[in-house]
Design a protein around this motif. Structure first.
Motif, PDB file in Angstrom:
ATOM      1  N   UNK A   1       0.843  -1.265   0.036  1.00  0.00           N
ATOM      2  CA  UNK A   1      -0.096  -0.052  -0.007  1.00  0.00           C
ATOM      3  C   UNK A   1       0.784   1.158   0.111  1.00  0.00           C
ATOM      4  N   UNK A   2       2.004   1.093   0.751  1.00  0.00           N
ATOM      5  CA  UNK A   2       2.856   2.416   0.750  1.00  0.00           C
ATOM      6  C   UNK A   2       3.691   2.760  -0.432  1.00  0.00           C
ATOM      7  N   UNK A   3       3.783   1.402  -1.308  1.00  0.00           N
ATOM      8  CA  UNK A   3       4.494   1.735  -2.460  1.00  0.00           C
ATOM      9  C   UNK A   3       3.699   2.472  -3.304  1.00  0.00           C
ATOM     10  N   UNK A   4       2.447   1.986  -3.512  1.00  0.00           N
ATOM     11  CA  UNK A   4       1.369   2.753  -4.248  1.00  0.00           C
ATOM     12  C   UNK A   4       1.291   4.138  -4.168  1.00  0.00           C
ATOM     13  N   UNK A   5       1.052   4.603  -2.558  1.00  0.00           N
ATOM     14  CA  UNK A   5       0.994   5.908  -2.334  1.00  0.00           C
ATOM     15  C   UNK A   5       2.393   6.746  -2.826  1.00  0.00           C
TER      16      UNK A   5
ATOM     17  N   UNK B   1      12.861   6.421  -2.932  1.00  0.00           N
ATOM     18  CA  UNK B   1      12.989   6.041  -1.532  1.00  0.00           C
ATOM     19  C   UNK B   1      12.520   7.184  -0.614  1.00  0.00           C
ATOM     20  N   UNK B   2      12.584   8.532  -1.015  1.00  0.00           N
ATOM     21  CA  UNK B   2      12.298   9.542  -0.242  1.00  0.00           C
ATOM     22  C   UNK B   2      10.542   9.346  -0.078  1.00  0.00           C
ATOM     23  N   UNK B   3      10.192   9.085  -0.976  1.00  0.00           N
ATOM     24  CA  UNK B   3       8.558   8.747  -1.051  1.00  0.00           C
ATOM     25  C   UNK B   3       8.012   7.559  -0.190  1.00  0.00           C
ATOM     26  N   UNK B   4       8.837   6.295  -0.292  1.00  0.00           N
ATOM     27  CA  UNK B   4       8.444   5.203   0.306  1.00  0.00           C
ATOM     28  C   UNK B   4       8.723   5.262   1.894  1.00  0.00           C
TER      29      UNK B   4
END
Length: 426
Positions: free
Chosen positions: A177-181, A417-420
């Motif tokens: 789910x976090x990867x999607x976001x 990586x900054x996003x995940x």
RNA sequence: GGAGGAAUGGCAGAGUGGUUUAACGCGGCGGUCUUGAAAACCGUUGACUGUAACAGGUCCGGGGGUUCGAAUCCCUCUUCCUCCGCCA
């Protein structure tokens, strides 16, 4: 909808273009029918207008006669009016049926392919416009396809999707789910940096909007429909975002219009069950960031190239091997004049997955939407519309998981990586 | 969901059956004046269709109706506003 003007003025180009699409004879036969219906329409219109002119004049006369107290004369003019109206009723019915006949036929004709579009009837004939020049990733023995990786690392759950909704619906969880976001935010930020205005649009649209971008009547069966309210669930953000400019006349310095939007996309995918629908390869609901451009006709093909560069940079930052196809006439969408597809290599499945489609629609959408701009002479000219996925998530996730896996985990590309907030799924 | 009101040109806003060929204003465009600009003054100002160019026709939220004639009257739909109810 193809412009009648193009059929009338550029018949050669239309026929040449339709050869590239392998348009069947019965559709080609519509073209002379449209022209003769249009001739008929013009003639009827002229007669109707002449009668209306007479009626307008008579009405004025009748008004004057009554004012001057000449009622008898007025009454006799009324009889004249009745005769003309009766004659005109038939002509108007004739005119309406000619207009309807033209409209019905125009709706069946696809866009005319651009000069660079290759001839061809199926995906086999697509031109590999930009092949992948590097090596394709070779995975170690024991590497898994993404649906197995999802189970191993608890990233998404297909059975729960089935339980809650039905087949083709995915429940993402944990790092899945976090990867999607993360991907959604990454794509939106990249689009913003490239100058696109971020839009959050409605996910349900009315029939006028679906017609404006060409989903109706061509793809009616592919959309979910909320019957009670007469609203369609969007199959792509293209629909609500492009329709912002339905029935708009732009000024020439309103260009360039650059918009992007994240939305879930809903597609019934009726009749497409088969060998290649496993995992995330084909689902009913997926997330996508779409980029939309509204452009001056002289610049639209330059803008198409610019959009390709944007999508390429995204795939580069995600460290995915990709290639770009220029679709042949037979494989292009109904409304498109030229389309490039982006495919990423899915290493565990050992196949190319389509993750983006970037198209120039020229005036096919704007003709129906009445989206125009004023040129220096003051004429209203139809603008060009373009759009592209930048990018579509489900298949990107599939490729990311498969290509970046090793024996005990999956590496997240540095740019993401900054996003995940994590470097690795394990 | 219930009750009322409204919808007119890019904006604002008159117009309740016959010079509406849509007033007045703002904005836009052109001009006069000015070194330049502003102000002032003068002119101009939408969409669609149609023509070689005129002419002509259509458009006052959408659709239908009444009438010789509709922005104006009637029906219907949509949207917006106000109040009540419900509610993240």
């Amino acid at each position: 909808m193809l412009e009648l003007r193009i059929i009338r003025n550029e018949m050669e180009r239309v026929l040449e273009g339709y050869r590239k699409r392998n348009l069947p004879e019965e559709l080609l036969a519509l073209i002379p029918e449209i022209i003769s219906l249009d001739d008929h329409r013009k003639a009827s219109q002229l007669l109707v207008d002449r009668n209306l002119e007479k009626l307008n004049l008579l009405s004025k006369e009748i008004g004057d006669l009554f004012k001057n107290g000449n009622a008898a004369e007025a009454e006799s003019r009324k009889l004249e009016v009745a005769t003309i109206k009766e004659a005109n009723a038939q002509l108007e019915a004739d005119l309406a049926s000619a207009k309807l006949g033209i409209e019905e036929r125009l709706l069946l004709l696809p866009n005319v392919p651009y000069s660079l579009v290759p001839m061809g009837s199926s995906a086999e004939d697509n031109l590999v416009f930009k092949p992948w020049t590097g090596n394709l990733p070779k995975l170690a023995a024991g590497s898994l396809p993404h649906w197995e990786l999802a189970k191993k690392y608890d990233l998404f759950d297909m059975e729960l999707g089935v339980k809650i909704s039905g087949s083709g619906f995915i429940l993402y969880r944990n790092k899945g789910a976090k990867l999607q976001r993360a991907l959604i935010n990454f794509f939106l930020d990249e689009a913003t940096k490239a100058g696109y205005e971020e839009i959050q649009a409605p996910l349900l649209v009315n029939a006028d909007s679906a017609r404006g971008t060409g989903q109706l009547p061509d793809k009616e069966g592919q959309m979910y429909f909320a019957e009670k309210d007469n609203l369609y669930l969007i199959p792509t953000a293209e629909v609500p975002v492009t329709n912002i400019y339905r029935d708009v006349i732009l000024k020439k310095d309103d260009f360039s219009i650059k918009m992007c939007g994240y939305t879930p996309c809903f597609r019934r995918e009726a009749g497409s069950y088969g060998a290649h629908v496993k995992g995330l390869n084909r689902v009913h609901q997926f997330d996508k960031v779409e980029i939309v451009r509204i452009e001056h006709p002289e610049r639209s093909y330059g803008v198409l190239d610019e959009m390709l560069t944007h999508v390429e940079s995204l795939l580069g930052k995600l460290e995915l091997p990709y290639r770009i196809l220029r679709l042949c006439g037979g494989d292009m969408g109904f409304a498109s004049a030229m389309t490039y597809d982006f495919e990423v290599y899915s290493a565990a499945q050992e196949r190319w997955l389509e993750v983006s489609s970037v198209s120039n629609f020229e005036t096919f959408q704007t003709n129906r939407m009445k989206l125009r701009f004023k040129n220096d002479k003051g004429d209203s000219i139809l603008a060009h519309t373009l759009n592209g996925s930048a990018l579509a998530l489900a298949r990107i996730v599939a490729a990311l998981l498969e290509n970046h896996q090793d024996a005990d985990g999956i590496n997240i590309p540095v740019a993401l990586r900054p996003y995940t907030g994590f470097d690795r799924i394990h």
